[in-house]
Design a protein around this motif. Structure first.
Motif, PDB file in Angstrom:
ATOM      1  N   VAL A 193       0.847  -1.198   0.000  1.00  0.00           N
ATOM      2  CA  VAL A 193       0.000   0.000   0.000  1.00  0.00           C
ATOM      3  C   VAL A 193       0.876   1.239   0.000  1.00  0.00           C
ATOM      4  O   VAL A 193       1.737   1.416   0.867  1.00  0.00           O
ATOM      5  CB  VAL A 193      -0.952   0.023   1.214  1.00  0.00           C
ATOM      6  N   ILE A 194       0.670   2.081  -1.015  1.00  0.00           N
ATOM      7  CA  ILE A 194       1.262   3.422  -1.004  1.00  0.00           C
ATOM      8  C   ILE A 194       0.182   4.340  -0.450  1.00  0.00           C
ATOM      9  O   ILE A 194      -0.827   4.591  -1.109  1.00  0.00           O
ATOM     10  CB  ILE A 194       1.683   3.888  -2.408  1.00  0.00           C
ATOM     11  N   TYR A 215      -1.443  -1.158   9.185  1.00  0.00           N
ATOM     12  CA  TYR A 215      -0.830  -2.159   8.311  1.00  0.00           C
ATOM     13  C   TYR A 215       0.652  -1.802   8.170  1.00  0.00           C
ATOM     14  O   TYR A 215       1.125  -1.437   7.104  1.00  0.00           O
ATOM     15  CB  TYR A 215      -1.545  -2.150   6.961  1.00  0.00           C
ATOM     16  N   PRO A 216       1.402  -1.916   9.273  1.00  0.00           N
ATOM     17  CA  PRO A 216       2.796  -1.429   9.278  1.00  0.00           C
ATOM     18  C   PRO A 216       3.741  -2.251   8.426  1.00  0.00           C
ATOM     19  O   PRO A 216       4.780  -1.745   7.980  1.00  0.00           O
ATOM     20  CB  PRO A 216       3.182  -1.502  10.757  1.00  0.00           C
ATOM     21  N   GLU A 217       3.401  -3.503   8.176  1.00  0.00           N
ATOM     22  CA  GLU A 217       4.369  -4.386   7.521  1.00  0.00           C
ATOM     23  C   GLU A 217       4.521  -4.171   6.026  1.00  0.00           C
ATOM     24  O   GLU A 217       5.507  -4.616   5.430  1.00  0.00           O
ATOM     25  CB  GLU A 217       4.031  -5.859   7.800  1.00  0.00           C
ATOM     26  N   ARG A 218       3.541  -3.480   5.359  1.00  0.00           N
ATOM     27  CA  ARG A 218       3.649  -3.321   3.910  1.00  0.00           C
ATOM     28  C   ARG A 218       3.068  -1.987   3.445  1.00  0.00           C
ATOM     29  O   ARG A 218       2.487  -1.891   2.367  1.00  0.00           O
ATOM     30  CB  ARG A 218       2.912  -4.468   3.193  1.00  0.00           C
ATOM     31  N   THR A 219       3.233  -0.938   4.257  1.00  0.00           N
ATOM     32  CA  THR A 219       2.726   0.381   3.880  1.00  0.00           C
ATOM     33  C   THR A 219       3.869   1.370   3.736  1.00  0.00           C
ATOM     34  O   THR A 219       4.714   1.486   4.625  1.00  0.00           O
ATOM     35  CB  THR A 219       1.723   0.928   4.923  1.00  0.00           C
ATOM     36  N   ILE A 220       3.896   2.072   2.615  1.00  0.00           N
ATOM     37  CA  ILE A 220       4.813   3.193   2.413  1.00  0.00           C
ATOM     38  C   ILE A 220       3.973   4.467   2.432  1.00  0.00           C
ATOM     39  O   ILE A 220       3.020   4.605   1.662  1.00  0.00           O
ATOM     40  CB  ILE A 220       5.569   3.086   1.078  1.00  0.00           C
ATOM     41  N   THR A 221       4.306   5.378   3.317  1.00  0.00           N
ATOM     42  CA  THR A 221       3.559   6.624   3.464  1.00  0.00           C
ATOM     43  C   THR A 221       4.297   7.744   2.752  1.00  0.00           C
ATOM     44  O   THR A 221       5.492   7.947   2.976  1.00  0.00           O
ATOM     45  CB  THR A 221       3.404   6.998   4.952  1.00  0.00           C
ATOM     46  N   THR A 222       3.592   8.469   1.888  1.00  0.00           N
ATOM     47  CA  THR A 222       4.210   9.619   1.226  1.00  0.00           C
ATOM     48  C   THR A 222       3.609  10.909   1.757  1.00  0.00           C
ATOM     49  O   THR A 222       2.420  10.985   2.085  1.00  0.00           O
ATOM     50  CB  THR A 222       4.044   9.555  -0.303  1.00  0.00           C
ATOM     51  N   TYR A 242       8.576   1.006   5.349  1.00  0.00           N
ATOM     52  CA  TYR A 242       8.189   0.185   6.494  1.00  0.00           C
ATOM     53  C   TYR A 242       9.416  -0.515   7.086  1.00  0.00           C
ATOM     54  O   TYR A 242      10.401  -0.790   6.392  1.00  0.00           O
ATOM     55  CB  TYR A 242       7.123  -0.846   6.097  1.00  0.00           C
ATOM     56  N   ASP A 243       9.350  -0.803   8.385  1.00  0.00           N
ATOM     57  CA  ASP A 243      10.421  -1.549   9.046  1.00  0.00           C
ATOM     58  C   ASP A 243      10.538  -2.922   8.396  1.00  0.00           C
ATOM     59  O   ASP A 243       9.530  -3.545   8.041  1.00  0.00           O
ATOM     60  CB  ASP A 243      10.108  -1.726  10.532  1.00  0.00           C
ATOM     61  N   GLY A 244      11.757  -3.374   8.237  1.00  0.00           N
ATOM     62  CA  GLY A 244      11.972  -4.689   7.648  1.00  0.00           C
ATOM     63  C   GLY A 244      11.774  -4.710   6.149  1.00  0.00           C
ATOM     64  O   GLY A 244      11.589  -5.785   5.557  1.00  0.00           O
ATOM     65  N   ILE A 245      11.805  -3.535   5.512  1.00  0.00           N
ATOM     66  CA  ILE A 245      11.665  -3.492   4.060  1.00  0.00           C
ATOM     67  C   ILE A 245      12.748  -4.347   3.412  1.00  0.00           C
ATOM     68  O   ILE A 245      13.887  -4.374   3.870  1.00  0.00           O
ATOM     69  CB  ILE A 245      11.715  -2.037   3.526  1.00  0.00           C
ATOM     70  N   GLU A 246      12.367  -5.049   2.376  1.00  0.00           N
ATOM     71  CA  GLU A 246      13.308  -5.924   1.694  1.00  0.00           C
ATOM     72  C   GLU A 246      14.515  -5.122   1.201  1.00  0.00           C
ATOM     73  O   GLU A 246      14.376  -4.045   0.626  1.00  0.00           O
ATOM     74  CB  GLU A 246      12.614  -6.603   0.515  1.00  0.00           C
ATOM     75  N   LYS A 247      15.708  -5.673   1.444  1.00  0.00           N
ATOM     76  CA  LYS A 247      16.947  -4.970   1.089  1.00  0.00           C
ATOM     77  C   LYS A 247      16.974  -4.611  -0.392  1.00  0.00           C
ATOM     78  O   LYS A 247      17.379  -3.512  -0.776  1.00  0.00           O
ATOM     79  CB  LYS A 247      18.152  -5.842   1.448  1.00  0.00           C
ATOM     80  N   GLU A 248      16.514  -5.533  -1.238  1.00  0.00           N
ATOM     81  CA  GLU A 248      16.543  -5.311  -2.686  1.00  0.00           C
ATOM     82  C   GLU A 248      15.573  -4.198  -3.088  1.00  0.00           C
ATOM     83  O   GLU A 248      15.862  -3.409  -3.997  1.00  0.00           O
ATOM     84  CB  GLU A 248      16.181  -6.604  -3.425  1.00  0.00           C
ATOM     85  N   PHE A 249      14.436  -4.145  -2.414  1.00  0.00           N
ATOM     86  CA  PHE A 249      13.429  -3.125  -2.707  1.00  0.00           C
ATOM     87  C   PHE A 249      13.967  -1.739  -2.338  1.00  0.00           C
ATOM     88  O   PHE A 249      13.915  -0.796  -3.135  1.00  0.00           O
ATOM     89  CB  PHE A 249      12.145  -3.444  -1.944  1.00  0.00           C
ATOM     90  N   LYS A 250      14.509  -1.616  -1.152  1.00  0.00           N
ATOM     91  CA  LYS A 250      15.038  -0.327  -0.715  1.00  0.00           C
ATOM     92  C   LYS A 250      16.181   0.126  -1.618  1.00  0.00           C
ATOM     93  O   LYS A 250      16.264   1.304  -1.997  1.00  0.00           O
ATOM     94  CB  LYS A 250      15.518  -0.425   0.732  1.00  0.00           C
TER      95      LYS A 250
END
Length: 412
Positions: A193-194, A215-222, A242-250
């Motif tokens: 979720v963006i 929904y902290p595990e998969r939300t990016i807030t802009t 979000y905390d624990g964001i995948e290294k490749e994604f970041k």
């Protein structure tokens, strides 16, 4: 041979308004949503004093700025994000696009109505666009059932939902129970979720609820400075990962930033540090804005509803979305059967500019339009804001619409 990309409707209509004004025509500019409020004096001074700062910052943004942003939003509404998971860029718009570009292929769920750039960005990124239908009766809100229906059309593994509230173009927000319900379905389908909360600090009456708190595990807030700080043209936005964001994604997000915008302008980042220095010190500035915007929004909604133009009372920001369905027959007799034609005739005959529903994802035969009630100048006085004396163009524009529809009804 070339991509077909239309100019953003909001920027285009601002250009059209300026062209008409150059012909000495009085235009009530309800089409372009730009805050009339100035940034606080200390923020303006910080920008002036930082004009000599010409060096590049890191792609992620100034470290101290990111720490201040983290503390500011924690104090505002309990949004918890580590400073190392904040990206600063020249506007949140490019960050939205960057997030979508980080995926090779994805299904992008976009509510209708929605901000004009979400769908074009998804298409430019090569993704599969899925519209999530809403209705006036349900306050243009999406629900778990509408998401479940939309994902039946999925083509790819990855799913992105873009949520925006208080919303552009509707000025409406979500209740805690609605956010909780959406979080359940997002979690069940592992949806990224963006959450575009650029108007969050302009929520009326109560604190803004961030979707990331549900929904902290998969939300990016802009978010950014453009709306609450009245600094749209400064172009300073942020994405809270979000905390624990995948290294490749970041790393993909940072890599795309490094190959496109490089960094946000350093002087603006220095000014932003002043803006985000203390949420408590900013509250009075924010309350002044929301008090004024709420008064204007309520006035507009009441006046338009009185002539059977469907409008929900706004809950934040500076927009309302108008539903003209009850006037379809009368408009048809005038040769108007589309939102584009309606806005064109209204502009020609009244000088009032609003943005047609097609810009926000509707088909052209839906009679709807967005109205941005920010065509007013801030008074140079310390007394209380008075709608009748401090908002003459807004009042005039609303009355022109009301009278036009009243005449339309008589003629039909």
């Amino acid at each position: 041979m070339y991509r077909k990309v239309e100019e953003s409707q909001t920027l285009l209509i601002n250009t059209q308004a300026k062209a008409l004004e150059a012909q000495n025509k009085e235009i009530i500019k309800f089409g372009f949503g730009q805050s009339p409020f100035l940034p606080p004096p200390n923020v303006i001074n910080a920008l002036k004093e930082s004009a000599h700062r010409k060096e590049y910052s890191s792609v992620q943004g100034d470290l101290n700025l990111r720490k201040l942003m983290s503390a500011f939003h924690l104090a505002h509404n309990g949004l918890k994000v580590d400073h190392d998971n904040i990206l600063v860029a020249p506007g949140s718009k490019i960050l939205l696009y960057t997030i979508m570009l980080a995926f090779e292929k994805a299904d992008v769920l976009i509510p209708v109505p929605s901000w004009v750039s979400y769908a074009p960005q998804a298409i430019l990124a090569g993704h599969h666009l899925i519209k999530v239908n809403t209705s006036f009766e349900e306050r243009w809100r999406i629900h778990p059932s509408t998401i479940e229906e939309a994902i039946k059309n999925k083509k790819h593994k990855a799913t992105i939902l873009i949520l925006n509230y208080p919303g552009n173009p509707d000025g409406l927000t979500y209740s805690p129970s609605e956010l909780q319900e959406l979080a359940v379905v997002a979690r069940a389908h592992e949806i990224l979720v963006i959450s575009d909360e650029i108007y969050g600090l302009l929520t009326f009456n109560h604190p803004h609820e961030s979707f990331a708190n549900y929904y902290p595990e998969r939300t990016i807030t802009t978010t950014g400075l453009s709306k609450w700080c009245g600094a749209g043209g400064w172009r300073l936005g942020a994405a809270f990962l979000y905390d624990g964001i995948e290294k490749e994604f970041k790393q993909a997000l940072i890599g795309i930033g490094s190959e496109t915008y490089s960094c946000a302008p350093t002087p603006l980042q220095m000014a932003a540090k002043e803006a985000y220095k203390s949420y408590k010190d900013t509250e009075d500035y924010l309350h002044k804005q929301t008090d004024i915007l709420q008064k204007i929004g309520l006035y507009c909604a009441e006046k338009l509803n009185a002539v059977h133009i469907g409008v929900h009372t706004p809950q934040g920001g500076f927009y309302i979305f108008l539903d003209f369905s009850m006037h379809r027959e009368a408009l048809s007799k005038k040769g108007i059967s589309s939102s584009n034609k309606l806005c064109e005739v209204l502009l020609t005959e009244t000088g009032v500019m609003i943005l047609p529903g097609t810009a926000f994802g509707f088909s052209n035969d839906y009679l709807g339009a967005r109205l941005a009630f920010v065509d007013f100048d801030l008074p140079n006085k310390k007394e209380e804001f008075m709608l009748t004396t401090d908002c003459p163009r807004v009042i005039k524009g609303i009355n022109l619409i009301v009278n036009w529809f009243a005449t339309l009804k008589i003629l039909s």
